[in-house]
Design an enzyme around this catalytic site. Structure first.
Site, PDB file in Angstrom:
ATOM      1  N   HIS A  61      63.665  22.683  16.362  1.00 61.56           N
ATOM      2  CA  HIS A  61      64.593  20.909  16.718  1.00 61.56           C
ATOM      3  C   HIS A  61      63.892  21.068  17.778  1.00 61.56           C
ATOM      4  O   HIS A  61      64.630  20.516  19.019  1.00 61.56           O
ATOM      5  CB  HIS A  61      65.955  21.418  16.690  1.00 61.56           C
ATOM      6  CG  HIS A  61      67.312  22.232  16.043  1.00 61.56           C
ATOM      7  ND1 HIS A  61      67.414  23.264  15.230  1.00 61.56           N
ATOM      8  CD2 HIS A  61      67.953  20.903  14.351  1.00 61.56           C
ATOM      9  CE1 HIS A  61      68.336  23.120  14.386  1.00 61.56           C
ATOM     10  NE2 HIS A  61      68.297  21.914  13.981  1.00 61.56           N
ATOM     11  N   HIS A  65      60.241  17.802  14.337  1.00 63.31           N
ATOM     12  CA  HIS A  65      60.935  17.894  13.792  1.00 63.31           C
ATOM     13  C   HIS A  65      61.477  17.119  13.792  1.00 63.31           C
ATOM     14  O   HIS A  65      62.206  15.793  12.221  1.00 63.31           O
ATOM     15  CB  HIS A  65      62.148  18.821  13.688  1.00 63.31           C
ATOM     16  CG  HIS A  65      63.671  18.393  13.365  1.00 63.31           C
ATOM     17  ND1 HIS A  65      63.565  19.200  12.080  1.00 63.31           N
ATOM     18  CD2 HIS A  65      65.083  18.548  13.605  1.00 63.31           C
ATOM     19  CE1 HIS A  65      64.858  18.353  11.451  1.00 63.31           C
ATOM     20  NE2 HIS A  65      65.802  18.028  12.259  1.00 63.31           N
ATOM     21  N   HIS A 103      67.643  12.236  17.179  1.00 62.33           N
ATOM     22  CA  HIS A 103      69.276  12.549  16.494  1.00 62.33           C
ATOM     23  C   HIS A 103      69.397  14.519  16.717  1.00 62.33           C
ATOM     24  O   HIS A 103      70.770  15.225  16.685  1.00 62.33           O
ATOM     25  CB  HIS A 103      69.082  12.840  14.854  1.00 62.33           C
ATOM     26  CG  HIS A 103      68.459  13.935  14.247  1.00 62.33           C
ATOM     27  ND1 HIS A 103      67.162  14.272  14.461  1.00 62.33           N
ATOM     28  CD2 HIS A 103      68.618  15.074  13.596  1.00 62.33           C
ATOM     29  CE1 HIS A 103      66.578  14.595  13.840  1.00 62.33           C
ATOM     30  NE2 HIS A 103      67.173  16.300  13.057  1.00 62.33           N
ATOM     31  N   ASP A 104      68.293  14.856  17.644  1.00 61.05           N
ATOM     32  CA  ASP A 104      68.244  16.070  18.070  1.00 61.05           C
ATOM     33  C   ASP A 104      67.857  16.483  19.567  1.00 61.05           C
ATOM     34  O   ASP A 104      68.152  17.809  20.227  1.00 61.05           O
ATOM     35  CB  ASP A 104      67.355  17.288  17.331  1.00 61.05           C
ATOM     36  CG  ASP A 104      68.930  17.517  15.897  1.00 61.05           C
ATOM     37  OD1 ASP A 104      70.100  17.800  15.930  1.00 61.05           O
ATOM     38  OD2 ASP A 104      68.025  18.533  14.877  1.00 61.05           O
TER      39      ASP A 104
END
Length: 210
Positions: A61, A65, A103-104
């Site tokens: 992550h 990614h 998002h991460d």
């Protein structure tokens, strides 16, 4: 990679102009910079800050990614011919693509179950509900509105790509981004998958009736 991929997608067609070989070459892109009054520097600084916010020694992550998910999301939208949909969808597209980029962000490398079982500060903050997903969206917006980014002014941060939006669009955008990122919690994967299958089946049935 997130800076490069993010610039190519989120700043299109502006990002294409530097590599055009002919003035008559057709420009294709989302036109987010023009629509939401985002300067190229602000978009670049935003992407650089978000990329730096990823934990680079996280084996999965990480910023690579993030770039992968952003590119994949863009590819799905391309397959849908999304850029040519009704103009009312532009804010949804912007929210989805920016959400993919962030998002991460800040992912520590340990999943929600670990956070809850270890009684981590993140789990305690978000009461064991989509712990990391809540953390990612919260961290991203805390970074964007950090007064240290612009001499104490939280509304005009150097990385605030939302500062040119009207208030209503921003509220909607933040809501859409939050929903998209919370939807990445794998706890809901099979429920969401079933909803998509049902939607696809309904559409097929309607097409057959026609």
């Amino acid at each position: 990679p997130l800076l490069f991929v993010g610039w190519a997608i989120l700043a299109s067609p502006h990002s294409q102009r530097i590599i055009q070989t002919e003035e008559t070459e057709e420009e294709k892109g989302y036109n987010f910079l023009e629509t939401y009054n985002i300067t190229p520097k602000c978009m670049i600084d935003f992407l650089r800050a978000i990329e730096d916010g990823y934990v680079h020694d996280n084996p999965y992550h990480n910023n690579i990614h993030a770039a992968d998910v952003l590119q994949t999301t863009h590819s799905f939208l391309e397959e849908m011919n999304a850029k040519n949909l009704d103009s009312s969808t532009k804010l949804q597209l912007f929210s989805l693509l920016v959400g993919a980029a962030i998002h991460d962000v800040g992912h520590p490398g340990y999943n929600n179950a670990f956070q809850s079982n270890s009684l981590s500060q993140k789990a305690l903050t978000y009461n064991d509900n989509s712990v990391l997903e809540n953390y990612h969206i919260s961290l991203a917006f805390r970074m964007i509105f950090d007064p240290n980014n612009n001499g104490g002014d939280t509304t005009n941060s150097e990385i605030n790509i939302f500062q040119g939006m009207d208030r209503e669009d921003f509220v909607t955008c933040k809501k859409l981004m939050t929903e998209a990122i919370l939807g990445t919690d794998l706890t809901f994967h099979f429920t969401k998958l079933e909803e998509i299958k049902n939607l696809s089946a309904d559409r097929t049935n309607n097409d057959n009736k026609d």
